[in-house]
Design a protein around this motif. Structure first.
Motif, PDB file in Angstrom:
ATOM      1  N   LEU A  54       0.828  -1.206   0.000  1.00 18.72           N
ATOM      2  CA  LEU A  54       0.000   0.000   0.000  1.00 18.72           C
ATOM      3  C   LEU A  54       0.859   1.252   0.000  1.00 18.72           C
ATOM      4  CD1 LEU A  54      -2.871   1.200   0.213  1.00 18.72           C
ATOM      5  CD2 LEU A  54      -2.596   1.148   2.702  1.00 18.72           C
ATOM      6  N   ILE A  55       1.925   1.245   0.787  1.00 16.08           N
ATOM      7  CA  ILE A  55       2.825   2.399   0.845  1.00 16.08           C
ATOM      8  C   ILE A  55       3.468   2.640  -0.512  1.00 16.08           C
ATOM      9  CG2 ILE A  55       4.926   3.315   1.893  1.00 16.08           C
ATOM     10  CD1 ILE A  55       4.251   1.748   4.404  1.00 16.08           C
ATOM     11  N   GLN A  56       3.918   1.564  -1.147  1.00 17.76           N
ATOM     12  CA  GLN A  56       4.646   1.693  -2.400  1.00 17.76           C
ATOM     13  C   GLN A  56       3.753   2.102  -3.565  1.00 17.76           C
ATOM     14  OE1 GLN A  56       6.890  -1.888  -3.146  1.00 17.76           O
ATOM     15  NE2 GLN A  56       7.794  -1.921  -1.099  1.00 17.76           N
ATOM     16  N   SER A  57       2.544   1.526  -3.617  1.00 22.72           N
ATOM     17  CA  SER A  57       1.697   1.728  -4.800  1.00 22.72           C
ATOM     18  C   SER A  57       0.716   2.881  -4.671  1.00 22.72           C
ATOM     19  CB  SER A  57       0.923   0.440  -5.110  1.00 22.72           C
ATOM     20  OG  SER A  57       0.065   0.105  -4.026  1.00 22.72           O
ATOM     21  N   GLU A  58       0.349   3.269  -3.441  1.00 20.80           N
ATOM     22  CA  GLU A  58      -0.697   4.268  -3.272  1.00 20.80           C
ATOM     23  C   GLU A  58      -0.231   5.553  -2.600  1.00 20.80           C
ATOM     24  OE1 GLU A  58      -3.627   4.027  -4.574  1.00 20.80           O
ATOM     25  OE2 GLU A  58      -3.342   1.990  -5.303  1.00 20.80           O
ATOM     26  N   ILE A  59       0.736   5.460  -1.713  1.00 24.32           N
ATOM     27  CA  ILE A  59       1.144   6.645  -0.951  1.00 24.32           C
ATOM     28  C   ILE A  59       2.325   7.356  -1.598  1.00 24.32           C
ATOM     29  CG2 ILE A  59       2.022   7.476   1.265  1.00 24.32           C
ATOM     30  CD1 ILE A  59       0.416   5.302   2.619  1.00 24.32           C
ATOM     31  N   ASN A  79      15.406   4.233   0.095  1.00 18.71           N
ATOM     32  CA  ASN A  79      16.240   4.869  -0.921  1.00 18.71           C
ATOM     33  C   ASN A  79      16.354   3.985  -2.158  1.00 18.71           C
ATOM     34  OD1 ASN A  79      18.184   6.858  -1.939  1.00 18.71           O
ATOM     35  ND2 ASN A  79      19.692   5.239  -1.624  1.00 18.71           N
ATOM     36  N   SER A  80      16.514   2.679  -1.931  1.00 17.59           N
ATOM     37  CA  SER A  80      16.619   1.751  -3.055  1.00 17.59           C
ATOM     38  C   SER A  80      15.301   1.689  -3.822  1.00 17.59           C
ATOM     39  CB  SER A  80      17.006   0.362  -2.545  1.00 17.59           C
ATOM     40  OG  SER A  80      17.042  -0.568  -3.608  1.00 17.59           O
ATOM     41  N   LEU A  81      14.182   1.593  -3.101  1.00 16.84           N
ATOM     42  CA  LEU A  81      12.875   1.496  -3.742  1.00 16.84           C
ATOM     43  C   LEU A  81      12.549   2.753  -4.538  1.00 16.84           C
ATOM     44  CD1 LEU A  81       9.958   0.372  -4.117  1.00 16.84           C
ATOM     45  CD2 LEU A  81       9.409   1.513  -1.950  1.00 16.84           C
ATOM     46  N   LEU A  82      12.752   3.915  -3.927  1.00 16.68           N
ATOM     47  CA  LEU A  82      12.341   5.185  -4.541  1.00 16.68           C
ATOM     48  C   LEU A  82      13.295   5.651  -5.630  1.00 16.68           C
ATOM     49  CD1 LEU A  82      11.198   7.080  -1.316  1.00 16.68           C
ATOM     50  CD2 LEU A  82       9.830   5.730  -2.899  1.00 16.68           C
ATOM     51  N   SER A  83      14.373   4.900  -5.863  1.00 14.37           N
ATOM     52  CA  SER A  83      15.314   5.240  -6.932  1.00 14.37           C
ATOM     53  C   SER A  83      15.190   4.339  -8.143  1.00 14.37           C
ATOM     54  CB  SER A  83      16.755   5.173  -6.392  1.00 14.37           C
ATOM     55  OG  SER A  83      16.935   6.048  -5.298  1.00 14.37           O
ATOM     56  N   THR A  84      14.336   3.331  -8.093  1.00 18.50           N
ATOM     57  CA  THR A  84      14.206   2.402  -9.209  1.00 18.50           C
ATOM     58  C   THR A  84      13.498   3.059 -10.386  1.00 18.50           C
ATOM     59  OG1 THR A  84      12.093   1.546  -8.392  1.00 18.50           O
ATOM     60  CG2 THR A  84      14.112   0.432  -7.635  1.00 18.50           C
ATOM     61  N   PRO A  85      13.849   2.688 -11.617  1.00 14.77           N
ATOM     62  CA  PRO A  85      13.146   3.232 -12.785  1.00 14.77           C
ATOM     63  C   PRO A  85      11.646   2.975 -12.746  1.00 14.77           C
ATOM     64  CG  PRO A  85      15.171   2.125 -13.464  1.00 14.77           C
ATOM     65  CD  PRO A  85      14.984   1.815 -12.004  1.00 14.77           C
ATOM     66  N   ALA A  86      11.243   1.814 -12.206  1.00  4.96           N
ATOM     67  CA  ALA A  86       9.814   1.496 -12.145  1.00  4.96           C
ATOM     68  C   ALA A  86       9.078   2.503 -11.277  1.00  4.96           C
ATOM     69  CB  ALA A  86       9.617   0.076 -11.608  1.00  4.96           C
ATOM     70  N   PHE A  87       9.657   2.832 -10.103  1.00  2.00           N
ATOM     71  CA  PHE A  87       8.978   3.806  -9.242  1.00  2.00           C
ATOM     72  C   PHE A  87       9.012   5.199  -9.862  1.00  2.00           C
ATOM     73  CE2 PHE A  87       9.066   7.179  -6.095  1.00  2.00           C
ATOM     74  CZ  PHE A  87       7.820   6.977  -5.518  1.00  2.00           C
ATOM     75  N   VAL A  88      10.140   5.598 -10.438  1.00  5.87           N
ATOM     76  CA  VAL A  88      10.232   6.926 -11.060  1.00  5.87           C
ATOM     77  C   VAL A  88       9.160   7.076 -12.140  1.00  5.87           C
ATOM     78  CG1 VAL A  88      11.680   8.415 -12.503  1.00  5.87           C
ATOM     79  CG2 VAL A  88      12.673   7.224 -10.537  1.00  5.87           C
ATOM     80  N   ASN A  89       8.927   6.020 -12.921  1.00  6.63           N
ATOM     81  CA  ASN A  89       7.904   6.070 -13.969  1.00  6.63           C
ATOM     82  C   ASN A  89       6.503   6.133 -13.377  1.00  6.63           C
ATOM     83  OD1 ASN A  89       9.770   6.000 -16.051  1.00  6.63           O
ATOM     84  ND2 ASN A  89       9.759   3.764 -16.191  1.00  6.63           N
ATOM     85  N   SER A  90       6.237   5.337 -12.329  1.00  6.93           N
ATOM     86  CA  SER A  90       4.899   5.357 -11.722  1.00  6.93           C
ATOM     87  C   SER A  90       4.641   6.696 -11.052  1.00  6.93           C
ATOM     88  CB  SER A  90       4.767   4.220 -10.710  1.00  6.93           C
ATOM     89  OG  SER A  90       5.642   4.404  -9.601  1.00  6.93           O
TER      90      SER A  90
END
Length: 432
Positions: A54-59, A79-90
């Motif tokens: 929920l934190i990753q996909s909605e918040i 830091n690792s999660l929020l730097s991935t290309p997938a998160f940057v695109n979403s």
């Protein structure tokens, strides 16, 4: 036990007293249990965690870029999660489709004193930022939070993500001649591209395009077909829609008999230059025509200026029904106004989501026309520079803060350490 009256207690009184004692003890026990349960609940709430998904996909995608940068400092996993290309695109996808005013801004080049700067304009305020000194003469595009600038004197280009404080500097292609700039995004290959037109207006039309790919970090040369002839154009795109740049002829009265306004676009997915169907000012009885990005659509703005000075003018808004066909037709959608316009004050760009038209003029505050209220509202703390109408009118684009990076980007601090950016201080006052 003696009664308070001094008389012996009756069986009934003794029974009542025992019941009261039992009730008091039960009440004390209930209170103790309540406190214990309350304490347990507080511990549970303190230790409660939201599901990671929920934190990753909605918040996280809903947070502004500046808050994501702070979240990256919380722990290594974030830091690792929020730097991935997938998160940057979403994150970018959500910010582009979120209709809040915070994500709907216009960036415009300005100049104050000896310093080149850009203003990030919202509906209510403006943030002024000093530009990169070695590549700051011209602003020629903004896509997905990346700002494209060029220094013709230094023959250097710059891609700058102001929100995360990172830039990429690279040199012109090794060719001589006159260059015009373009910035685009190839959504098929997720490749941001910079265009340089080999163009000498005194000799002949441009016959070659040099294209820089941020994926490969190299220049490539594209030939312009011999049958494709286009008139002199602005050195900067008039507007950019969904990563596609569009150019028009220089902004000036279209008073010559038979003169039409030609529009050029570059299709980044296939690296192809196209000329769109002309807009005929005589047919629509106007003498000014320009284009803007409104709600991710190409929109033409046409109006007629009085030869003897400014007046309250109606601006007609047009759409092109088929960009990919030479037989496409410009069709009128609606009109806005009346708006006071003259040769020194004109509609320049539009807020992408709401469609409010930015009104610009040399040495005047930025303002925008709200088509719903039919009012012109000034943006606090802004002043357009005293410069030519052509330069000022083109260097103005939609802007959305993002986390997007391209290959070769470095922190501004790194360039300061190298000595390339020492002459100018950078700041982002209350940047969104």
């Amino acid at each position: 036990m003696a009664s308070t009256s001094g008389k012996p207690e009756t069986p009934y009184e003794r029974k009542s007293e025992m019941r009261q004692t039992v009730d008091n003890q039960a009440g004390a026990a209930d209170s103790s249990d309540h406190q214990a349960r309350k304490k347990t609940r507080m511990v549970e709430l303190k230790n409660a965690t939201l599901p990671e998904e929920l934190i990753q996909s909605e918040i996280f995608p809903r947070l502004a870029a500046k808050y994501i940068l702070r979240c990256r400092l919380v722990c290594k996993s974030w830091n690792s999660l929020l730097s991935t290309p997938a998160f940057v695109n979403s994150h970018l996808t959500y910010q582009l489709h979120n209709n809040s005013d915070e994500n709907d801004r216009i960036i415009a080049r300005t100049m104050y004193g000896f310093y080149e700067q850009v203003d990030i304009n919202s509906h209510t305020d403006s943030i002024r930022v000093r530009t990169v000194p070695c590549a700051s003469n011209t602003l020629f595009g903004s896509i997905d939070g990346l700002i494209a600038m060029v220094s013709t004197q230094g023959k250097r280009l710059c891609l700058w993500n102001l929100a995360i404080g990172q830039i990429k500097l690279f040199d012109f292609p090794p060719l001589d001649g006159h260059y015009a700039g373009g910035f685009c995004w190839d959504h098929v290959h997720n490749d941001y591209k910079v265009l340089m037109f080999c163009y000498d207006p005194m000799l002949s039309p441009a016959r070659r395009i040099c294209m820089y790919s941020t994926n490969s970090a190299t220049w490539a040369s594209l030939c312009i077909p011999q049958n494709l002839v286009f008139p002199s154009m602005s050195p900067c795109p008039s507007t950019i829609v969904k990563g596609t740049p569009y150019w028009t002829t220089y902004l000036k009265p279209l008073t010559l008999p038979g003169q039409k306004c030609s529009i050029l676009k570059f299709v980044p997915e296939i690296n192809e230059l196209r000329i769109l169907p002309d807009f005929d000012p005589l047919k629509f009885r106007v003498n000014i025509f320009d284009i803007a990005n409104i709600k991710d659509c190409l929109v033409g703005m046409a109006y007629k200026l009085n030869e003897h000075g400014g007046t309250n003018t109606m601006v007609d808004m047009y759409c092109l029904d088929d960009e990919d066909s030479n037989s496409g037709i410009w069709s009128k959608m609606y009109s806005i106004g009346p708006v006071y316009l003259d040769s020194h004050q004109w509609p320049s760009q539009a807020f992408r989501n709401g469609g409010e038209i930015l009104i610009r003029g040399p040495s005047d505050p930025f303002a925008f026309y709200d088509p719903e209220t039919k009012e012109i509202k000034r943006i606090a703390g802004t002043t357009s520079p005293s410069t030519s109408l052509t330069d000022l009118g083109r260097q103005c684009y939609s802007y959305t803060p993002s986390l997007v990076r391209v290959r070769g980007m470095e922190s501004l601090q790194n360039f300061s350490t190298k000595g390339e950016l020492k002459p100018v201080a950078f700041f982002t006052r209350n940047f969104p």
